[in-house]
Design a protein around this motif. Structure first.
Motif, PDB file in Angstrom:
ATOM      1  N   ILE A 146       0.874  -1.175   0.000  1.00  0.00           N
ATOM      2  CA  ILE A 146       0.000   0.000   0.000  1.00  0.00           C
ATOM      3  C   ILE A 146       0.909   1.222   0.000  1.00  0.00           C
ATOM      4  N   ASN A 147       0.803   2.018  -1.036  1.00  0.00           N
ATOM      5  CA  ASN A 147       1.691   3.180  -1.199  1.00  0.00           C
ATOM      6  C   ASN A 147       3.156   2.783  -0.987  1.00  0.00           C
ATOM      7  N   ASP A 148       3.529   1.664  -1.603  1.00  0.00           N
ATOM      8  CA  ASP A 148       4.897   1.120  -1.573  1.00  0.00           C
ATOM      9  C   ASP A 148       5.336   0.661  -0.189  1.00  0.00           C
ATOM     10  N   GLN A 149       4.391   0.430   0.704  1.00  0.00           N
ATOM     11  CA  GLN A 149       4.677  -0.188   1.996  1.00  0.00           C
ATOM     12  C   GLN A 149       4.287  -1.656   1.908  1.00  0.00           C
ATOM     13  N   ARG A 150       5.280  -2.533   1.993  1.00  0.00           N
ATOM     14  CA  ARG A 150       5.040  -3.967   1.827  1.00  0.00           C
ATOM     15  C   ARG A 150       4.221  -4.498   3.014  1.00  0.00           C
ATOM     16  N   ILE A 151       3.204  -5.262   2.701  1.00  0.00           N
ATOM     17  CA  ILE A 151       2.373  -5.875   3.727  1.00  0.00           C
ATOM     18  C   ILE A 151       2.945  -7.243   4.063  1.00  0.00           C
ATOM     19  N   THR A 152       3.281  -7.442   5.324  1.00  0.00           N
ATOM     20  CA  THR A 152       3.803  -8.719   5.791  1.00  0.00           C
ATOM     21  C   THR A 152       2.891  -9.261   6.878  1.00  0.00           C
ATOM     22  N   ALA A 153       3.272 -10.420   7.404  1.00  0.00           N
ATOM     23  CA  ALA A 153       2.476 -11.011   8.482  1.00  0.00           C
ATOM     24  C   ALA A 153       2.510 -10.161   9.739  1.00  0.00           C
ATOM     25  N   MET A 154       3.529  -9.310   9.880  1.00  0.00           N
ATOM     26  CA  MET A 154       3.673  -8.465  11.067  1.00  0.00           C
ATOM     27  C   MET A 154       3.207  -7.037  10.832  1.00  0.00           C
ATOM     28  N   SER A 155       2.703  -6.735   9.628  1.00  0.00           N
ATOM     29  CA  SER A 155       2.324  -5.360   9.301  1.00  0.00           C
ATOM     30  C   SER A 155       1.108  -4.904  10.099  1.00  0.00           C
ATOM     31  N   GLU A 156       1.113  -3.616  10.408  1.00  0.00           N
ATOM     32  CA  GLU A 156      -0.017  -2.981  11.072  1.00  0.00           C
ATOM     33  C   GLU A 156      -0.651  -1.962  10.139  1.00  0.00           C
ATOM     34  N   ILE A 157      -1.965  -1.952  10.092  1.00  0.00           N
ATOM     35  CA  ILE A 157      -2.709  -0.939   9.350  1.00  0.00           C
ATOM     36  C   ILE A 157      -3.677  -0.321  10.349  1.00  0.00           C
ATOM     37  N   ARG A 158      -3.381   0.895  10.780  1.00  0.00           N
ATOM     38  CA  ARG A 158      -4.235   1.501  11.794  1.00  0.00           C
ATOM     39  C   ARG A 158      -4.276   3.009  11.638  1.00  0.00           C
ATOM     40  N   CYS A 159      -5.290   3.582  12.228  1.00  0.00           N
ATOM     41  CA  CYS A 159      -5.528   5.015  12.118  1.00  0.00           C
ATOM     42  C   CYS A 159      -4.445   5.783  12.870  1.00  0.00           C
ATOM     43  N   ALA A 160      -4.012   6.905  12.278  1.00  0.00           N
ATOM     44  CA  ALA A 160      -3.042   7.798  12.909  1.00  0.00           C
ATOM     45  C   ALA A 160      -3.494   9.224  12.643  1.00  0.00           C
ATOM     46  N   SER A 161      -4.456   9.673  13.426  1.00  0.00           N
ATOM     47  CA  SER A 161      -5.043  11.001  13.250  1.00  0.00           C
ATOM     48  C   SER A 161      -5.729  11.085  11.888  1.00  0.00           C
ATOM     49  N   THR A 162      -5.342  12.035  11.058  1.00  0.00           N
ATOM     50  CA  THR A 162      -5.983  12.165   9.746  1.00  0.00           C
ATOM     51  C   THR A 162      -5.330  11.271   8.697  1.00  0.00           C
ATOM     52  N   LEU A 163      -4.266  10.565   9.073  1.00  0.00           N
ATOM     53  CA  LEU A 163      -3.566   9.678   8.151  1.00  0.00           C
ATOM     54  C   LEU A 163      -3.736   8.232   8.615  1.00  0.00           C
ATOM     55  N   ILE A 164      -3.124   7.327   7.873  1.00  0.00           N
ATOM     56  CA  ILE A 164      -3.174   5.899   8.223  1.00  0.00           C
ATOM     57  C   ILE A 164      -1.746   5.401   8.357  1.00  0.00           C
ATOM     58  N   LEU A 165      -1.495   4.654   9.403  1.00  0.00           N
ATOM     59  CA  LEU A 165      -0.166   4.115   9.664  1.00  0.00           C
ATOM     60  C   LEU A 165      -0.084   2.701   9.081  1.00  0.00           C
ATOM     61  N   VAL A 166       0.837   2.515   8.153  1.00  0.00           N
ATOM     62  CA  VAL A 166       1.110   1.192   7.579  1.00  0.00           C
ATOM     63  C   VAL A 166       2.560   0.861   7.894  1.00  0.00           C
ATOM     64  N   ASN A 167       2.751  -0.234   8.608  1.00  0.00           N
ATOM     65  CA  ASN A 167       4.065  -0.548   9.170  1.00  0.00           C
ATOM     66  C   ASN A 167       4.447   0.602  10.107  1.00  0.00           C
ATOM     67  N   THR A 168       5.446   1.354   9.765  1.00  0.00           N
ATOM     68  CA  THR A 168       5.810   2.511  10.597  1.00  0.00           C
ATOM     69  C   THR A 168       5.718   3.813   9.811  1.00  0.00           C
ATOM     70  N   ARG A 169       5.070   3.777   8.668  1.00  0.00           N
ATOM     71  CA  ARG A 169       4.991   4.944   7.786  1.00  0.00           C
ATOM     72  C   ARG A 169       3.564   5.483   7.737  1.00  0.00           C
ATOM     73  N   ARG A 170       3.444   6.804   7.904  1.00  0.00           N
ATOM     74  CA  ARG A 170       2.144   7.463   7.770  1.00  0.00           C
ATOM     75  C   ARG A 170       1.879   7.743   6.297  1.00  0.00           C
ATOM     76  N   ILE A 171       0.730   7.319   5.824  1.00  0.00           N
ATOM     77  CA  ILE A 171       0.376   7.520   4.425  1.00  0.00           C
ATOM     78  C   ILE A 171      -1.015   8.139   4.337  1.00  0.00           C
ATOM     79  N   GLY A 172      -1.260   8.799   3.226  1.00  0.00           N
ATOM     80  CA  GLY A 172      -2.557   9.418   3.003  1.00  0.00           C
ATOM     81  C   GLY A 172      -3.074   9.121   1.610  1.00  0.00           C
ATOM     82  N   PRO A 173      -4.289   9.522   1.308  1.00  0.00           N
ATOM     83  CA  PRO A 173      -4.888   9.247   0.005  1.00  0.00           C
ATOM     84  C   PRO A 173      -4.192  10.039  -1.101  1.00  0.00           C
TER      85      PRO A 173
END
Length: 239
Positions: A146-173
């Motif tokens: 997602i937005n060049d953040q590789r999804i692994t078995a340990m990946s987290e996808i969770r809300c981070a204020s107005t953005l979304i946290l994938v792994n350790t990177r904040r990404i937006g639309p």
């Protein structure tokens, strides 16, 4: 008279010469006969030496062939281990992958909010992305980002204020979701009736999906931390 004397002299010389030649021939033959056993013994010794050298070389050839076979087996075992390691790294998301698949772009609902409306009703949430990722996995996706953040078995996808946290990177639309796998199966799985992508599309989210012959997905670039997990000890394995 002189001619007769000369003939007699020549005859005598010839006779003496013949006797000398006969004696020399006999002496030479006797000498050869005397040396024959020694020569035979010498030849036999040389033949025995050559035979021993041949046998030693034959044994060395056999030894070298065995060593070569062992080296080849070790090389094959090493190649097999390297192949398994490469597959494990790919499955764990630690290496970049490339192959056919789909590219899915999801964006917020393009609508001007009215007074009193909840803005959360128009944006893409972490739960939306997590559901789409799960649907891709169920459809046969082998690798996802997602937005060049590789999804692994340990990946987290969770809300981070107005953005979304994938792994350790904040990404937006817009959220660009890439997946490798059978393009037809992935497309079919995501467009199935009642699927979450179809529901989001009905609600007005901007959805674009295309099949591609070459989808490039980067490796996981974050740190891998295991604070409470480790390999079992030999005693625990035995139990």
């Amino acid at each position: 008279m002189r001619s007769k004397n000369a003939q007699i002299s020549i005859a005598i010389v010839s006779l003496v010469l013949g006797i000398m030649l006969a004696i020399q021939f006999k002496t030479t033959a006797s000498s050869n006969d005397a040396n024959l056993p020694a020569r035979v013994e010498d030849v036999a010794q040389k033949l025995d030496t050559v035979t021993q050298e041949r046998d030693a070389l034959a044994e060395e050839v056999v030894s070298l062939r065995e060593k070569l076979s062992n080296v080849r087996k070790n090389d094959q075992a090493m190649a097999d281990l390297q192949g398994e390691l490469q597959k494990s790294n790919m499955m764990a998301g630690l290496t970049a992958v490339e192959g056919p698949g789909i590219i899915l772009t999801v964006n917020d609902i393009p609508r001007i909010m009215q007074a009193g409306e909840d803005p959360n009703s128009y944006i893409v949430h972490d739960t939306d992305l997590q559901t789409l990722v799960n649907d891709l996995k169920a459809s046969g996706a082998e690798a996802i980002s997602i937005n060049d953040q590789r999804i692994t078995a340990m990946s987290e996808i969770r809300c981070a204020s107005t953005l979304i946290l994938v792994n350790t990177r904040r990404i937006g639309p817009p959220f660009v979701i890439k997946a490798t796998g059978n393009p037809d199966m992935l497309e079919s799985g995501m467009t199935i009736k009642g699927g979450w992508l179809g529901i989001m599309k009905q609600w007005g989210y901007q959805i674009q999906m295309q099949k591609a012959e070459k989808v490039q997905i980067p490796p996981y670039s974050g740190a891998i931390r295991l604070e409470y997990s480790g390999l079992p000890s030999d005693k625990e394995k035995a139990d």
